[in-house]
Design a protein around this motif. Structure first.
Motif, PDB file in Angstrom:
ATOM      1  N   PRO A   1      96.200 106.333  77.152  1.00 42.46           N
ATOM      2  CA  PRO A   1      96.623 104.817  77.008  1.00 42.46           C
ATOM      3  C   PRO A   1      97.185 104.078  78.172  1.00 42.46           C
ATOM      4  O   PRO A   1      97.877 104.672  79.125  1.00 42.46           O
ATOM      5  N   LEU A   2      96.840 102.979  78.466  1.00 43.61           N
ATOM      6  CA  LEU A   2      97.120 101.830  79.631  1.00 43.61           C
ATOM      7  C   LEU A   2      97.778 100.629  79.012  1.00 43.61           C
ATOM      8  O   LEU A   2      97.428 100.176  77.822  1.00 43.61           O
ATOM      9  N   SER A   3      98.546 100.129  79.973  1.00 41.53           N
ATOM     10  CA  SER A   3      99.198  98.850  79.334  1.00 41.53           C
ATOM     11  C   SER A   3      98.446  97.738  79.295  1.00 41.53           C
ATOM     12  O   SER A   3      98.604  96.916  78.586  1.00 41.53           O
ATOM     13  N   GLY A   4      97.429  97.852  80.066  1.00 39.35           N
ATOM     14  CA  GLY A   4      96.114  96.742  79.935  1.00 39.35           C
ATOM     15  C   GLY A   4      95.052  97.033  78.943  1.00 39.35           C
ATOM     16  O   GLY A   4      94.018  96.303  78.926  1.00 39.35           O
ATOM     17  N   SER A   5      95.234  98.109  77.987  1.00 42.31           N
ATOM     18  CA  SER A   5      94.160  98.120  77.042  1.00 42.31           C
ATOM     19  C   SER A   5      94.694  97.900  75.783  1.00 42.31           C
ATOM     20  O   SER A   5      95.583  97.668  75.403  1.00 42.31           O
ATOM     21  N   SER A   6      93.553  98.071  74.892  1.00 43.33           N
ATOM     22  CA  SER A   6      93.919  97.720  73.358  1.00 43.33           C
ATOM     23  C   SER A   6      93.322  98.963  72.487  1.00 43.33           C
ATOM     24  O   SER A   6      92.711  99.770  73.090  1.00 43.33           O
ATOM     25  N   THR A   7      94.002  99.017  71.479  1.00 41.88           N
ATOM     26  CA  THR A   7      93.350 100.066  70.326  1.00 41.88           C
ATOM     27  C   THR A   7      93.640  99.550  68.927  1.00 41.88           C
ATOM     28  O   THR A   7      93.973  98.344  68.877  1.00 41.88           O
ATOM     29  N   VAL A   8      93.030 100.078  68.015  1.00 40.23           N
ATOM     30  CA  VAL A   8      92.932  99.611  66.821  1.00 40.23           C
ATOM     31  C   VAL A   8      94.012 100.442  65.889  1.00 40.23           C
ATOM     32  O   VAL A   8      93.944 101.705  65.778  1.00 40.23           O
ATOM     33  N   ALA A   9      94.667  99.848  65.019  1.00 41.94           N
ATOM     34  CA  ALA A   9      95.657 100.248  64.185  1.00 41.94           C
ATOM     35  C   ALA A   9      94.914 100.641  62.761  1.00 41.94           C
ATOM     36  O   ALA A   9      93.809 100.445  62.641  1.00 41.94           O
ATOM     37  N   GLN A  10      95.876 101.489  62.063  1.00 47.69           N
ATOM     38  CA  GLN A  10      95.287 101.937  60.621  1.00 47.69           C
ATOM     39  C   GLN A  10      94.747 100.548  60.048  1.00 47.69           C
ATOM     40  O   GLN A  10      93.769 100.668  59.104  1.00 47.69           O
TER      41      GLN A  10
ATOM     42  N   ILE B   1      98.258  97.787  73.719  1.00 50.34           N
ATOM     43  CA  ILE B   1      99.022  99.140  74.042  1.00 50.34           C
ATOM     44  C   ILE B   1     100.338  98.904  74.491  1.00 50.34           C
ATOM     45  O   ILE B   1     101.392  99.407  74.196  1.00 50.34           O
ATOM     46  N   SER B   2     100.538  97.683  75.273  1.00 49.05           N
ATOM     47  CA  SER B   2     101.881  97.324  75.916  1.00 49.05           C
ATOM     48  C   SER B   2     102.728  96.956  74.772  1.00 49.05           C
ATOM     49  O   SER B   2     104.088  96.967  75.102  1.00 49.05           O
ATOM     50  N   THR B   3     102.346  96.766  73.598  1.00 48.66           N
ATOM     51  CA  THR B   3     103.184  96.298  72.441  1.00 48.66           C
ATOM     52  C   THR B   3     103.127  97.353  71.412  1.00 48.66           C
ATOM     53  O   THR B   3     103.915  97.033  70.318  1.00 48.66           O
ATOM     54  N   SER B   4     102.506  98.149  71.362  1.00 48.35           N
ATOM     55  CA  SER B   4     102.276  99.228  70.295  1.00 48.35           C
ATOM     56  C   SER B   4     103.233 100.336  70.470  1.00 48.35           C
ATOM     57  O   SER B   4     103.979 100.573  71.530  1.00 48.35           O
ATOM     58  N   SER B   5     103.408 101.100  69.397  1.00 46.76           N
ATOM     59  CA  SER B   5     104.355 101.989  69.124  1.00 46.76           C
ATOM     60  C   SER B   5     104.069 103.195  69.782  1.00 46.76           C
ATOM     61  O   SER B   5     102.524 103.393  69.794  1.00 46.76           O
TER      62      SER B   5
ATOM     63  N   GLN C   1     103.453 106.122  67.996  1.00 42.48           N
ATOM     64  CA  GLN C   1     102.779 106.448  67.003  1.00 42.48           C
ATOM     65  C   GLN C   1     101.438 106.126  67.043  1.00 42.48           C
ATOM     66  O   GLN C   1     100.175 106.611  66.668  1.00 42.48           O
ATOM     67  N   GLN C   2     101.469 104.683  67.159  1.00 40.64           N
ATOM     68  CA  GLN C   2     100.081 104.175  67.162  1.00 40.64           C
ATOM     69  C   GLN C   2      99.303 104.343  68.299  1.00 40.64           C
ATOM     70  O   GLN C   2      97.998 104.779  68.110  1.00 40.64           O
ATOM     71  N   GLN C   3      99.652 104.742  69.524  1.00 43.82           N
ATOM     72  CA  GLN C   3      98.893 105.240  70.507  1.00 43.82           C
ATOM     73  C   GLN C   3      98.681 106.446  70.360  1.00 43.82           C
ATOM     74  O   GLN C   3      97.369 106.814  70.677  1.00 43.82           O
ATOM     75  N   ILE C   4      99.553 107.606  69.826  1.00 46.11           N
ATOM     76  CA  ILE C   4      99.033 108.847  69.474  1.00 46.11           C
ATOM     77  C   ILE C   4      97.955 108.849  68.360  1.00 46.11           C
ATOM     78  O   ILE C   4      96.725 109.490  68.595  1.00 46.11           O
ATOM     79  N   GLN C   5      98.138 107.980  67.564  1.00 50.66           N
ATOM     80  CA  GLN C   5      96.800 108.062  66.492  1.00 50.66           C
ATOM     81  C   GLN C   5      95.754 107.641  67.169  1.00 50.66           C
ATOM     82  O   GLN C   5      94.432 108.099  66.803  1.00 50.66           O
ATOM     83  N   ALA C   6      95.535 106.549  68.094  1.00 48.08           N
ATOM     84  CA  ALA C   6      94.425 106.018  68.688  1.00 48.08           C
ATOM     85  C   ALA C   6      93.807 106.988  69.610  1.00 48.08           C
ATOM     86  O   ALA C   6      92.734 107.104  69.900  1.00 48.08           O
ATOM     87  N   TYR C   7      94.653 107.675  70.299  1.00 44.06           N
ATOM     88  CA  TYR C   7      94.083 108.606  71.397  1.00 44.06           C
ATOM     89  C   TYR C   7      94.346 110.122  71.087  1.00 44.06           C
ATOM     90  O   TYR C   7      94.233 111.082  72.032  1.00 44.06           O
ATOM     91  N   SER C   8      94.443 110.412  69.807  1.00 49.96           N
ATOM     92  CA  SER C   8      94.667 112.070  69.491  1.00 49.96           C
ATOM     93  C   SER C   8      93.060 112.770  69.913  1.00 49.96           C
ATOM     94  O   SER C   8      93.129 114.067  69.956  1.00 49.96           O
TER      95      SER C   8
ATOM     96  N   LYS D   1     100.470 111.854  77.411  1.00 49.97           N
ATOM     97  CA  LYS D   1     101.476 110.900  77.269  1.00 49.97           C
ATOM     98  C   LYS D   1     101.345 109.768  76.976  1.00 49.97           C
ATOM     99  O   LYS D   1     100.395 109.120  77.356  1.00 49.97           O
ATOM    100  N   THR D   2     102.211 109.027  75.952  1.00 51.47           N
ATOM    101  CA  THR D   2     102.058 107.618  75.841  1.00 51.47           C
ATOM    102  C   THR D   2     102.693 106.939  76.840  1.00 51.47           C
ATOM    103  O   THR D   2     103.177 107.364  77.696  1.00 51.47           O
ATOM    104  N   THR D   3     102.766 105.473  76.937  1.00 56.44           N
ATOM    105  CA  THR D   3     102.954 104.758  77.827  1.00 56.44           C
ATOM    106  C   THR D   3     104.673 104.690  78.140  1.00 56.44           C
ATOM    107  O   THR D   3     104.997 104.497  79.210  1.00 56.44           O
ATOM    108  N   ASP D   4     105.241 105.377  77.081  1.00 57.43           N
ATOM    109  CA  ASP D   4     106.677 105.278  77.257  1.00 57.43           C
ATOM    110  C   ASP D   4     107.007 106.845  77.422  1.00 57.43           C
ATOM    111  O   ASP D   4     108.285 107.169  77.252  1.00 57.43           O
ATOM    112  N   GLY D   5     106.121 107.738  77.480  1.00 60.26           N
ATOM    113  CA  GLY D   5     106.402 109.157  77.809  1.00 60.26           C
ATOM    114  C   GLY D   5     106.309 110.198  76.948  1.00 60.26           C
ATOM    115  O   GLY D   5     106.799 111.388  77.218  1.00 60.26           O
ATOM    116  N   GLN D   6     106.056 109.688  75.583  1.00 53.60           N
ATOM    117  CA  GLN D   6     106.168 110.985  74.589  1.00 53.60           C
ATOM    118  C   GLN D   6     104.937 111.616  74.602  1.00 53.60           C
ATOM    119  O   GLN D   6     103.793 111.362  74.617  1.00 53.60           O
TER     120      GLN D   6
END
Length: 752
Positions: free
Chosen positions: A59-68, A75-79, A81-88, A708-713
């Motif tokens: 996950p990068l702050s300058g990239s995007s992903t698709v939610a459910q 990514i910069s505004t995603s939670s 959990q959204q990042q984990i879902q997109a990159y699992s 890790k997500t962008t906030d370190g999880q």
């Protein structure tokens, strides 16, 4: 040493028949639905990014992903959990992936015919010198031999066999030490085998020139002109096509001294270990000889003469084939230089300008200003390597005049001294320069290597007191080198790395590229800040992580000469970008390497993570079986394959890194170079399949990595990793081949 986006923005304010090429017509992996793509592409264009960044493994702050919900989220505004879902889960490509609406064409690959030779192996730096609209010469470096894929596929690609099995049998008794074929009688079967294999390997190294033109469809074609040619690792050995030399080191080549002499005087057999380079306004190309220590002896005696060829024996290990100069008795002091070549002159086989110094050259930043001295910048790509600048004695009259090459025959070579306060100065490498090395205790690795006298070569210094004693014994560089004034200067240039260390130049973090920006400033990639127990490491006062310790993932630095003068003796510096995970303050890449700066001043960067680290598994908690944290080096598997990155220099996206391309399996992406109209980006794909060779029957492994997500999880990612490569053929069981590609838009608009 991270840099926040606001600091980044403030910092920037300172400132004959035609043969159609094989077209892969490869469109990029597109992870989003079409309706979303159009919206995102428009938004990126408005923000100064005119392509849709790829989705990589992290996950990068300058990239995007698709939610459910199917909605595109940043990514910069995603939670988390959204990042984990997109990159699992993530599937690693074995292809060159590009943004939507971009394609690539293969221009040339290993084994293709070039003049009276062939396209070499492990292509690196690229230079395109245009001779007319849509036509010109593409010059290509060929760096080294990746042992496994080269041996595995040589017969299939080249069409003849070599005695690999017999060589393997002969090498077993020698073990890691290798075979000193130079000392064997010519009639010895082992020597004959080593010579046969070494010849073919050295043919695959050096420089190549091919003529190309762009057809109305935007595709580049080879035209096979009379200037198409190879300068190989053995040019001159049997064909009389010697490489020439200029400058003070020629006096050393021509004298009978303390060490080994090849009896050729100033004539040089070939060039090899050709990594990065540079292109002049007058239409010549410079090729950087880098890791020559793997092919010939690197250390020299105090008079600049070479160690015996037997000091670097022939060997084959898991990653490369080395000691290739041994059987031919090549003199080590004739390698490790910058080689200038005029691609348009079919009789030019290269000139080594020794005023530019001998070390593990990586790249060349060329600054040419009318009425000013030439300034040539280059780095030594080793842990503890220095940054160098050559300043010509005389000034440039016309930047496009080929006579400017003569300016390289007189001048001075300097090495950089960086201060922790963001200032620095240049130290002249000449006889009367005081000896004043930095202490080993300030370096990652805790050592510094210095010239060993009277034995020659170098020795490892681990105690600060030993540096004090060294300074008491040797007062100036002239005390460390032998000969008359010219020969002594030549010896200093031949031993530039150790001379610079003795003079107090700053040990840096593997400087792998030096590029001049439109405003005259210099961008430098420092690939890795880790230390070594053999070469040492960088000055930790300058190159450090947030914790003040060694930092593996690298930086891009911007250096401004005082007064913006090419010949200035002092400068200002600041880190422009930092590698590493976003959660740790990095921009999402690791080990930055070659740069290309477009006309708008934006940075295009490729990275150089070690092949054995790519996509390697990372256990939960990032703790090994021994209970110790996984090292930064071994965390590089998180970053996926080597790639192509775009870093805007202005606009709302300045200070971020965007993923433009992802390379095939186990490759390095190298040598980016734009055409004048910026409608084509040439790129080298080096050593696909380096660790595992050909991918057999679409083999893959499923690996688990603690991301890790962008906030370190932390979360676990299941990654599907191909084993080996079939690029560029992209058919099951195809041999992997290094190749050069031309990247363009489908609609032929500017890439930039």
């Amino acid at each position: 040493m991270t840099i926040k986006r606001r600091e980044f923005l403030l910092f920037l304010g300172a400132s004959a028949g035609s043969i159609a090429l094989n077209s892969c017509q490869q469109k990029a992996f597109t992870p989003f639905v079409d309706s979303v793509n159009a919206t995102n592409t428009s938004a990126n264009t408005q923000g100064g990014i005119n392509f849709k960044p790829l989705k990589g493994p992290m996950p990068l702050s300058g990239s995007s992903t698709v939610a459910q919900t199917g909605q595109l989220i940043e990514i910069s505004t995603s939670s988390s959990q959204q990042q984990i879902q997109a990159y699992s889960t993530y599937e690693v490509p074995d292809d060159l992936l590009l943004p939507e609406d971009f394609i690539y064409d293969i221009i040339a690959a290993w084994g293709d015919k070039v003049g009276d030779s062939r396209f070499g192996y492990n292509n690196d730096y690229l230079s395109f010198v245009e001779t007319s609209k849509d036509e010109g010469f593409l010059t290509v470096n060929f760096e080294y031999i990746s042992a496994k894929p080269w041996i595995q596929t040589y017969q299939k690609v080249i069409g003849k066999s070599l005695p690999f099995a017999e060589i393997e049998t002969a090498l077993k008794p020698a073990g890691k030490d290798g075979i000193n074929a130079f000392s064997l009688a010519d009639k010895e079967p082992t020597k004959k085998m080593v010579k046969e294999v070494s010849t073919e390997a050295l043919v695959d190294l050096g420089i190549g020139v091919i003529s190309i033109r762009r057809n109305p469809a935007g595709q580049w074609e080879r035209t096979n002109s009379k200037a198409d040619r190879r300068i190989t690792g053995i040019s001159g050995l049997t064909d009389g096509r010697y490489v020439k030399a200029t400058g003070p080191a020629v006096a050393v080549f021509n004298k009978k001294g303390q060490g080994y002499q090849d009896k050729l005087g100033d004539k040089i057999i070939g060039t090899f270990a050709n990594c990065a380079g540079g292109t002049t306004p007058w239409g010549t190309v410079f090729s950087a000889e880098e890791n020559i220590q793997n092919l010939v002896p690197e250390p020299v005696f105090a008079d600049g003469t070479s160690f015996d060829p037997g000091q670097k024996k022939f060997y084959i290990d898991a990653e490369e084939m080395g000691g290739l100069g041994n059987v031919f008795g090549l003199a080590g002091n004739k390698y490790g230089w910058m080689v200038e070549l005029d691609p348009a002159n079919p009789k030019d086989y290269g000139t080594k300008h020794t005023w530019l110094g001998r070390y593990r050259h990586e790249a060349l930043g060329i600054r040419v200003v009318t009425g000013k001295s030439l300034a040539f910048y280059s780095g030594c790509d080793r842990r503890s390597g220095h940054l160098y600048k050559f300043v010509s004695k005389n000034a440039v009259k016309n930047p496009k005049d080929k006579a400017n090459s003569q300016l390289l025959t007189e001048g001075m070579l300097y090495a950089a001294k960086f201060n922790a306060d963001g200032t620095g100065s240049w130290i002249a490498l000449k006889a009367d320069t005081p000896v004043n090395p930095d202490l080993p205790s300030i370096h990652a690795g805790g050592i510094i290597n210095l010239p060993k006298r009277p034995q020659g070569g170098f020795f490892k210094v681990e105690k600060d007191a030993d540096v004090v004693a060294f300074k008491q014994k040797f007062k100036t560089l002239g005390d460390l080198y032998q000969g008359n004034a010219l020969e002594k200067q030549g010896a200093i240039l031949i031993d530039a790395h150790y001379a610079a260390s003795a003079a107090g130049a700053t040990c840096t973090a593997r400087p792998e590229d030096t590029e001049i920006a439109p405003d005259g400033s210099l961008y430098i990639t420092f690939t890795s800040g880790s230390g070594s127990d053999t070469d040492g490491g960088p000055d930790l006062r300058i190159f450090q992580g947030k914790d003040g310790k060694a930092y593996e993932y690298g930086w891009i630095m911007r250096l401004m000469e005082d007064g913006n003068e090419p010949s200035a003796m002092s400068f200002q510096w600041k880190m422009f970008a930092t590698g590493g995970e976003p959660a740790e303050g990095g921009l999402g890449f690791a080990n930055p390497d070659n740069l290309m700066i477009d006309k708008s001043g934006n940075i295009w960067m490729v990275n150089d993570m070690s092949s054995d680290k790519l996509n390697s598994a990372v256990p939960a908690g990032r703790v090994g079986k021994d209970g110790k944290p996984i090292s930064q080096s071994n965390l590089r598997g998180l970053y996926g394959n080597n790639a192509i990155w775009f870093l805007p220099a202005s606009g709302p996206n300045a200070g971020e890194a965007f993923l433009f391309g992802i390379g095939p399996m186990e490759c390095e992406t190298t040598g980016p170079f734009f055409t004048e109209d910026e409608k084509t980006l040439f790129l080298s794909i080096q050593h696909p399949g380096e660790m595992n060779g050909s991918r057999l029957d679409l083999a893959f492994e499923s690996r688990e990595l603690a991301m890790k997500t962008t906030d370190g999880q932390e979360f676990m990612q299941t990654r599907k990793v191909p084993i080996g490569s079939n690029w560029p053929g992209n058919k099951p069981n195809d041999p992997p081949k290094p190749a050069v590609v031309a990247i363009r838009r489908v609609d032929l608009r500017s890439v930039t």
